[in-house]
Design a protein around this motif. Sequence first.
Motif, PDB file in Angstrom:
ATOM      1  N   UNK A   1       0.927  -1.183  -0.111  1.00 16.41           N
ATOM      2  CA  UNK A   1      -0.116   0.165   0.079  1.00 16.41           C
ATOM      3  C   UNK A   1       0.775   1.332   0.085  1.00 16.41           C
ATOM      4  N   UNK A   2       1.845   1.067   0.912  1.00 11.21           N
ATOM      5  CA  UNK A   2       3.080   2.305   0.509  1.00 11.21           C
ATOM      6  C   UNK A   2       3.586   2.595  -0.727  1.00 11.21           C
ATOM      7  N   UNK A   3       3.781   1.446  -1.200  1.00 15.22           N
ATOM      8  CA  UNK A   3       4.217   1.664  -2.750  1.00 15.22           C
ATOM      9  C   UNK A   3       3.439   2.177  -3.826  1.00 15.22           C
ATOM     10  N   UNK A   4       2.020   1.742  -3.572  1.00 20.15           N
ATOM     11  CA  UNK A   4       1.065   2.261  -4.347  1.00 20.15           C
ATOM     12  C   UNK A   4       0.767   3.878  -3.915  1.00 20.15           C
TER      13      UNK A   4
ATOM     14  N   UNK B   1      -2.358  -7.747  -4.314  1.00 21.51           N
ATOM     15  CA  UNK B   1      -1.921  -7.983  -5.646  1.00 21.51           C
ATOM     16  C   UNK B   1      -3.088  -7.526  -6.737  1.00 21.51           C
ATOM     17  N   UNK B   2      -4.247  -7.822  -6.254  1.00 21.80           N
ATOM     18  CA  UNK B   2      -5.551  -7.465  -7.067  1.00 21.80           C
ATOM     19  C   UNK B   2      -5.639  -5.985  -7.023  1.00 21.80           C
ATOM     20  N   UNK B   3      -5.479  -5.459  -6.032  1.00 23.58           N
ATOM     21  CA  UNK B   3      -5.367  -3.941  -5.896  1.00 23.58           C
ATOM     22  C   UNK B   3      -4.337  -3.284  -6.661  1.00 23.58           C
ATOM     23  N   UNK B   4      -3.100  -3.755  -6.656  1.00 19.90           N
ATOM     24  CA  UNK B   4      -2.148  -3.212  -7.413  1.00 19.90           C
ATOM     25  C   UNK B   4      -2.402  -3.075  -8.995  1.00 19.90           C
ATOM     26  N   UNK B   5      -2.909  -4.543  -9.299  1.00 16.57           N
ATOM     27  CA  UNK B   5      -3.588  -4.736 -10.729  1.00 16.57           C
ATOM     28  C   UNK B   5      -4.639  -3.563 -11.153  1.00 16.57           C
ATOM     29  N   UNK B   6      -5.635  -3.416 -10.150  1.00 16.26           N
ATOM     30  CA  UNK B   6      -6.670  -2.348 -10.401  1.00 16.26           C
ATOM     31  C   UNK B   6      -6.250  -1.289 -10.629  1.00 16.26           C
TER      32      UNK B   6
END
Length: 391
Positions: A111-114, A140-145
Motif C-alpha cells: 500500500x505504501x508503494x501504491x 496484488x489485485x489492488x495493484x493490478x486494479x
Amino acid sequence: MRLTARARLTLLLTALVLAAGGTLTALTYLLMQQNLRHRSFFIDLDPSGSLPSGTPQPTPPSGQGLRDLADRVEADTLSALLTQAGLALVVVTGLAVVLGWLVAGRVLRPIRAISSTARRLSAENLTERVPVTSPADELTALAGTVNGMLDRIQRGVAERDRILDSQRLFTANAAHELRTPLTTVRTAIDVTLDGHPSRAELLAMAGDIRDAVEHVQRVLDGLLLLARSQAGVGAREPADLAGIAAAALDAARHRVRDLAVHADLRPASVSGEPVLLERMVDNLIDNAVRYNQPDGHLTISTGMADGEAVLQISNSGREISPDEAQALLEPFVHGQGARVRTDGLGLGLSIVRAVALAHRGRLAVTARPGGGLDVTVELPAHLVATADRLG
C-alpha cells in the motif's frame, strides 16, 4: 495525535494477543482450582524414619489439620500460577507488540508503494506503474486494479491531447478559410473605391463579393454540419443506404456523365438520422467526382456483411501515399498535412467520418495502387431488418 495505519494495526494485533492470553490464563486458573479441590493429599509419617533416637515422635495431624494443610497448598499453587502466568502474559504481549509492528509494516508495504507511486504521478508523467507482488492476493489485485486505472487515465490524457491538437489545427484552418474571402472582399472594395469606379468596376466588385460570401456560406454550412454530426444522432429512423446512394447518383448525373459509373446497390438497412446519412453519401460521391481524372471511373456498392450495412465507393485519380489518404480525414488538411487550395472545402471526409462515428460505425480510407481512393463505411444494421432476415 492521529495514529498511522501501521500503529493502529499493531495495537489491534496486540489487543487480540492480550485478550487471548488473558482468556487462556483465566481458563487455566479455573480449571486448576477445580482440579485442586477434588484432589486428595496423603501425608506419610514414618516413626522409624531418620529422626534421632530419643526424639519424641510427631503427633499425626487430625482431620481438621489435614484440611487446613490442603487449603494452604491450593492457595499457594494458585498464587504461583497467577504470578507465573502474569509474567508470561507480559512477555508474550511485549513480543506481540514487536511482531505486530513488523507484520503490519510487511502487510502495508504494497500500500505504501501504491501511495508513493501515486504521489509521483502527474498529468505529464503517467508512465510509472505499481509493482505487482506475488503470490496473488487482495493486495496484488489492488495493484493490478490501480495499474489498469492508470492505463485508462494515460489513454484518456493521450486522447485528450490528440483532440486538443486536432481542434487547434481545425480552428486555425477554419479561421484561415474564413479570413481569405473576407480579405478578398476588403481588397475588392478598397481597390474599386480608390478613385471614381465605373459601373463595370462596381459590377466586378459585386461579383467578387458575391463569390466570397458564397465561399464563406459553404464553409459555415460545412462547419455546422460537422458540429452537428459530432454531437451525435437525434431521433433514429430506418433508412436504406442503397436508396440514398441511388438518389445521390441521380442528383449528380450531370457531373458524372464523363465518368464510367458502376453501381451495385443492394439493400443495406440501417437505423439513423436520414439527413446526416444523405449528406454522408453526397460528400462521398462529391469527393469521388471532384478529385477524379478525365475519363475516369467511379464504383459504388451497398450491401450487408457480417450483420453490418456496408457502403463502398472507389474512384480513379492521382496516386497518393497511404499517409496522405489518412490525412484526408482531417478538416482542411490534404496531402501529408499540408493545406491545398482546391475548389472544395476540405471538410467532405471529415463530415463523413463524423457521421459514421455518430452512428457507431467505422470509416476506412485506402489509397488505390493505380491512383484514387477506396472508401468503406460500415454501419450497424437495422435490428428489425436483421430479425426479418433471420425469420
